[in-house]
Write a protein that holds these residues in place. Structure first.
Motif, mmCIF file in Angstrom:
data_model
loop_
_atom_site.group_PDB
_atom_site.id
_atom_site.type_symbol
_atom_site.label_atom_id
_atom_site.label_comp_id
_atom_site.label_asym_id
_atom_site.label_seq_id
_atom_site.Cartn_x
_atom_site.Cartn_y
_atom_site.Cartn_z
ATOM 1 N N ARG A 1 0.649 -1.302 0.041
ATOM 2 C CA ARG A 1 -0.021 0.003 -0.100
ATOM 3 C C ARG A 1 0.780 1.180 0.049
ATOM 4 N N GLY A 2 2.231 1.220 0.210
ATOM 5 C CA GLY A 2 3.130 2.268 0.081
ATOM 6 C C GLY A 2 3.369 2.646 -1.311
ATOM 7 N N ARG A 3 3.949 4.013 -1.512
ATOM 8 C CA ARG A 3 4.447 4.293 -2.654
ATOM 9 C C ARG A 3 5.563 5.360 -2.383
ATOM 10 N N TYR A 4 6.824 4.945 -3.266
ATOM 11 C CA TYR A 4 7.853 5.674 -2.883
ATOM 12 C C TYR A 4 8.174 6.177 -4.311
ATOM 13 N N VAL A 5 8.744 7.467 -3.857
ATOM 14 C CA VAL A 5 9.219 8.586 -5.157
ATOM 15 C C VAL A 5 10.593 8.915 -5.033
ATOM 16 N N ARG A 6 11.250 8.838 -6.468
ATOM 17 C CA ARG A 6 12.689 9.332 -6.449
ATOM 18 C C ARG A 6 12.744 10.032 -7.709
ATOM 19 N N LEU A 7 13.672 11.272 -7.504
ATOM 20 C CA LEU A 7 13.954 12.102 -8.634
ATOM 21 C C LEU A 7 14.749 11.205 -9.808
ATOM 22 N N ARG A 8 14.206 11.241 -10.999
ATOM 23 C CA ARG A 8 15.038 10.667 -12.085
ATOM 24 C C ARG A 8 16.171 11.533 -12.464
ATOM 25 N N ARG A 9 17.088 11.796 -11.598
ATOM 26 C CA ARG A 9 17.960 12.586 -11.788
ATOM 27 C C ARG A 9 19.099 12.297 -13.057
ATOM 28 N N ASP A 10 19.434 10.989 -13.212
ATOM 29 C CA ASP A 10 20.510 10.595 -14.340
ATOM 30 C C ASP A 10 19.599 10.628 -15.580
ATOM 31 N N ASP A 11 18.489 10.213 -15.608
ATOM 32 C CA ASP A 11 17.777 10.412 -16.918
ATOM 33 C C ASP A 11 17.735 11.877 -17.266
ATOM 34 N N LEU A 12 17.209 12.744 -16.366
ATOM 35 C CA LEU A 12 16.958 14.191 -16.449
ATOM 36 C C LEU A 12 18.329 14.848 -16.906
ATOM 37 N N ASP A 13 19.569 14.472 -16.376
ATOM 38 C CA ASP A 13 20.747 15.070 -16.522
ATOM 39 C C ASP A 13 21.240 14.478 -17.860
ATOM 40 N N ALA A 14 20.874 13.370 -18.364
ATOM 41 C CA ALA A 14 21.349 12.983 -19.529
ATOM 42 C C ALA A 14 20.385 13.554 -20.794
ATOM 43 N N ARG A 15 19.339 13.973 -20.476
ATOM 44 C CA ARG A 15 18.327 14.558 -21.433
ATOM 45 C C ARG A 15 18.558 16.068 -21.630
ATOM 46 N N PHE A 16 18.509 16.711 -20.392
ATOM 47 C CA PHE A 16 18.701 18.139 -20.275
ATOM 48 C C PHE A 16 19.926 18.557 -19.249
ATOM 49 N N PRO A 17 21.244 18.414 -19.900
ATOM 50 C CA PRO A 17 22.428 18.492 -18.962
ATOM 51 C C PRO A 17 22.498 19.853 -18.331
ATOM 52 N N GLY A 18 22.661 20.028 -17.056
ATOM 53 C CA GLY A 18 22.534 21.256 -16.283
ATOM 54 C C GLY A 18 21.214 21.703 -15.758
ATOM 55 N N LEU A 19 20.177 21.255 -16.240
ATOM 56 C CA LEU A 19 18.915 21.915 -15.829
ATOM 57 C C LEU A 19 18.684 21.896 -14.475
ATOM 58 N N LEU A 20 18.734 20.437 -14.017
ATOM 59 C CA LEU A 20 18.396 20.133 -12.602
ATOM 60 C C LEU A 20 19.508 21.030 -11.607
ATOM 61 N N ASP A 21 20.808 20.931 -12.077
ATOM 62 C CA ASP A 21 21.570 21.872 -11.181
ATOM 63 C C ASP A 21 21.035 23.263 -11.101
ATOM 64 N N ALA A 22 20.801 23.869 -12.206
ATOM 65 C CA ALA A 22 20.360 25.314 -12.121
ATOM 66 C C ALA A 22 19.244 25.636 -11.441
ATOM 67 N N LEU A 23 18.243 24.476 -11.488
ATOM 68 C CA LEU A 23 16.958 24.806 -10.612
ATOM 69 C C LEU A 23 17.172 24.643 -9.317
ATOM 70 N N ILE A 24 17.947 23.642 -8.968
ATOM 71 C CA ILE A 24 18.000 23.392 -7.456
ATOM 72 C C ILE A 24 18.932 24.427 -6.862
ATOM 73 N N ALA A 25 20.189 24.851 -7.537
ATOM 74 C CA ALA A 25 20.677 26.097 -7.148
ATOM 75 C C ALA A 25 19.908 27.296 -6.781
ATOM 76 N N ALA A 26 19.086 27.469 -7.767
ATOM 77 C CA ALA A 26 18.163 28.598 -7.391
ATOM 78 C C ALA A 26 17.030 28.483 -6.277
ATOM 79 N N LEU A 27 16.865 27.405 -5.789
ATOM 80 C CA LEU A 27 16.024 27.176 -4.647
ATOM 81 C C LEU A 27 16.552 27.431 -3.267
#
Length: 108
Positions: free
Chosen positions: A82-108
């Motif tokens: 009955r549990g759900r567990y979530v994880r960021l698709r970091r590797d996939d997103l970094d491969a598809r859009f290099p630097g995007l997550l780093d820029a967004l996370i740095a701005a938070l």
């Protein structure tokens, strides 16, 4: 064997199908940006609002935000019993859009 919980992954787009517009739309909400900040450490998190620091939101609202992120390809969700567990698709997103997550996370 019969006591082990059933495990499955909820549907998500293949990395090649993840679109920048959908990712940016998914992250264009303050609650989802807050979730991104939580997920940025690479750990897996329970979907319970309390586990995410979102006690002030109704469970269905948190589920809605998580669905938007998963369907955009930002996160993956594993269901165990009955549990759900979530994880960021970091590797996939970094491969598809290099630097995007780093820029967004740095701005938070």
């Amino acid at each position: 064997m019969g006591d082990e919980p059933f495990e499955e992954w909820l549907p998500q787009p293949d990395v090649s199908e993840v679109e920048l517009v959908k990712v940016l739309h998914a992250l264009g909400d303050p609650v989802r940006l807050r979730l991104l900040k939580v997920y940025a450490d690479g750990e897996q998190y329970s979907c319970a609002p309390g586990a995410l620091g979102l006690d002030h939101l109704h469970k269905s609202t948190v589920s809605h935000h998580m669905r938007i992120m998963r369907e955009a390809g930002v996160t993956s969700t594993r269901v165990v019993g009955r549990g759900r567990y979530v994880r960021l698709r970091r590797d996939d997103l970094d491969a598809r859009f290099p630097g995007l997550l780093d820029a967004l996370i740095a701005a938070l």
